[in-house]
Design a protein around this motif. Sequence first.
Motif, mmCIF file in Angstrom:
data_model
loop_
_atom_site.group_PDB
_atom_site.id
_atom_site.type_symbol
_atom_site.label_atom_id
_atom_site.label_comp_id
_atom_site.label_asym_id
_atom_site.label_seq_id
_atom_site.Cartn_x
_atom_site.Cartn_y
_atom_site.Cartn_z
ATOM 1 N N GLU A 230 -20.132 18.288 -24.348
ATOM 2 C CA GLU A 230 -19.324 17.452 -23.526
ATOM 3 C C GLU A 230 -19.788 16.487 -22.744
ATOM 4 O OE1 GLU A 230 -15.269 20.525 -23.498
ATOM 5 O OE2 GLU A 230 -16.808 20.240 -21.685
ATOM 6 N N PHE A 231 -19.226 15.431 -22.423
ATOM 7 C CA PHE A 231 -19.594 14.353 -21.618
ATOM 8 C C PHE A 231 -19.378 14.734 -20.231
ATOM 9 C CE2 PHE A 231 -19.951 10.040 -20.109
ATOM 10 C CZ PHE A 231 -19.191 9.843 -18.841
ATOM 11 N N VAL A 232 -20.460 14.406 -19.475
ATOM 12 C CA VAL A 232 -20.587 14.511 -18.073
ATOM 13 C C VAL A 232 -20.288 13.226 -17.146
ATOM 14 C CG1 VAL A 232 -21.769 15.732 -16.116
ATOM 15 C CG2 VAL A 232 -21.739 16.840 -18.303
ATOM 16 N N ALA A 233 -21.365 12.509 -17.336
ATOM 17 C CA ALA A 233 -21.423 11.311 -16.701
ATOM 18 C C ALA A 233 -22.237 10.220 -17.210
ATOM 19 C CB ALA A 233 -21.940 11.507 -15.141
ATOM 20 N N ALA A 234 -21.833 8.698 -16.960
ATOM 21 C CA ALA A 234 -22.905 7.608 -17.531
ATOM 22 C C ALA A 234 -23.013 6.691 -16.325
ATOM 23 C CB ALA A 234 -21.797 7.283 -18.630
ATOM 24 N N PHE A 235 -24.081 5.848 -16.786
ATOM 25 C CA PHE A 235 -24.426 5.007 -15.877
ATOM 26 C C PHE A 235 -24.562 3.674 -16.582
ATOM 27 C CE2 PHE A 235 -26.343 3.134 -12.142
ATOM 28 C CZ PHE A 235 -27.188 2.530 -12.680
ATOM 29 N N SER A 236 -24.147 2.664 -16.282
ATOM 30 C CA SER A 236 -24.370 1.438 -16.903
ATOM 31 C C SER A 236 -25.434 0.379 -16.446
ATOM 32 C CB SER A 236 -22.948 0.770 -17.116
ATOM 33 O OG SER A 236 -23.178 -0.489 -18.000
ATOM 34 N N TRP A 237 -26.531 0.206 -16.920
ATOM 35 C CA TRP A 237 -27.561 -0.524 -16.386
ATOM 36 C C TRP A 237 -27.055 -1.899 -16.043
ATOM 37 C CZ3 TRP A 237 -32.404 1.238 -14.773
ATOM 38 C CH2 TRP A 237 -32.471 2.711 -15.216
ATOM 39 N N SER A 238 -26.534 -2.592 -16.746
ATOM 40 C CA SER A 238 -26.135 -3.838 -16.526
ATOM 41 C C SER A 238 -24.549 -3.853 -15.639
ATOM 42 C CB SER A 238 -25.482 -4.785 -17.663
ATOM 43 O OG SER A 238 -24.840 -4.000 -18.581
ATOM 44 N N GLY A 239 -24.820 -3.985 -14.478
ATOM 45 C CA GLY A 239 -23.697 -3.813 -13.262
ATOM 46 C C GLY A 239 -23.673 -2.639 -12.393
ATOM 47 N N GLY A 240 -24.422 -1.547 -12.829
ATOM 48 C CA GLY A 240 -24.479 -0.546 -12.104
ATOM 49 C C GLY A 240 -23.443 0.603 -11.997
ATOM 50 N N SER A 241 -22.246 0.206 -13.073
ATOM 51 C CA SER A 241 -21.238 1.015 -12.816
ATOM 52 C C SER A 241 -21.487 2.395 -13.322
ATOM 53 C CB SER A 241 -20.157 0.454 -13.757
ATOM 54 O OG SER A 241 -20.411 0.202 -15.107
ATOM 55 N N THR A 242 -20.675 3.406 -12.677
ATOM 56 C CA THR A 242 -20.836 4.793 -13.141
ATOM 57 C C THR A 242 -19.267 5.446 -13.593
ATOM 58 O OG1 THR A 242 -20.401 5.443 -10.971
ATOM 59 C CG2 THR A 242 -22.683 5.406 -11.420
ATOM 60 N N TYR A 243 -19.537 6.561 -14.390
ATOM 61 C CA TYR A 243 -18.225 6.929 -14.795
ATOM 62 C C TYR A 243 -18.543 8.646 -14.846
ATOM 63 C CZ TYR A 243 -14.051 7.871 -17.476
ATOM 64 O OH TYR A 243 -12.850 8.547 -17.921
ATOM 65 N N TYR A 244 -17.442 9.337 -14.594
ATOM 66 C CA TYR A 244 -17.526 10.804 -14.425
ATOM 67 C C TYR A 244 -16.641 11.364 -15.092
ATOM 68 C CZ TYR A 244 -21.011 10.027 -10.650
ATOM 69 O OH TYR A 244 -21.928 9.732 -10.144
ATOM 70 N N ALA A 245 -16.842 12.772 -15.848
ATOM 71 C CA ALA A 245 -15.844 13.592 -16.444
ATOM 72 C C ALA A 245 -15.127 14.121 -15.295
ATOM 73 C CB ALA A 245 -16.623 14.473 -17.299
ATOM 74 N N GLU A 246 -13.832 14.535 -15.315
ATOM 75 C CA GLU A 246 -13.099 15.140 -14.209
ATOM 76 C C GLU A 246 -13.931 16.337 -13.647
ATOM 77 O OE1 GLU A 246 -10.465 12.451 -13.656
ATOM 78 O OE2 GLU A 246 -10.446 14.369 -12.472
ATOM 79 N N SER A 247 -14.511 17.201 -14.579
ATOM 80 C CA SER A 247 -15.343 18.360 -13.992
ATOM 81 C C SER A 247 -16.350 18.065 -13.268
ATOM 82 C CB SER A 247 -15.603 19.132 -15.231
ATOM 83 O OG SER A 247 -16.536 18.511 -16.009
ATOM 84 N N ALA A 248 -16.826 16.663 -13.261
ATOM 85 C CA ALA A 248 -18.141 16.365 -12.561
ATOM 86 C C ALA A 248 -17.778 15.683 -11.159
ATOM 87 C CB ALA A 248 -18.827 15.639 -13.382
ATOM 88 N N LYS A 249 -16.577 15.171 -11.226
ATOM 89 C CA LYS A 249 -16.458 14.292 -9.959
ATOM 90 C C LYS A 249 -16.402 15.360 -8.619
ATOM 91 C CE LYS A 249 -13.208 10.878 -12.302
ATOM 92 N NZ LYS A 249 -11.904 10.549 -12.352
#
Length: 129
Positions: A46-65
């Motif tokens: 399952e997905f936990v978190a992601a980091f986009s190198w262009s722009g530096g945006s992040t995204y988290y699964a609800e369980s990780a927030k």
Amino acid sequence: QVQPVESGGGLVQAGGSLRLSCATSGHTFRSYTTAWFHQAPEKEREFVAAFSWSGGSTYYAESAKGRFTISRDNAKKMVYLQMNSLKTEDTGVYYCAVREGTAYSGSYYFTKRYEYAYWGQGTQVTVSS
């Protein structure tokens, strides 16, 4: 060839912290995303978190927030996952994955396993009660 390499797993008591690291060299992508996935015993990855190198945006699964933080070291091309307030259900193998391109398209975030083409071998995290 892109070959993510994870490190930093181990045994920790519930409520404790760990920091996972992922080396993401070996490519020349102009835009790419590094993500962490978690696979608990006998469960789907399952997905936990992601980091986009262009722009530096992040995204988290609800369980990780609120508990986990994904960050980078640009010079070293490393991505980290700081995990705090660990729970027994966080036990499992943590995988680092890379996809070419950003972490999202419009309002859609890439969180599916098949959306990431490059995978590390994983690092084991065990949280004891």
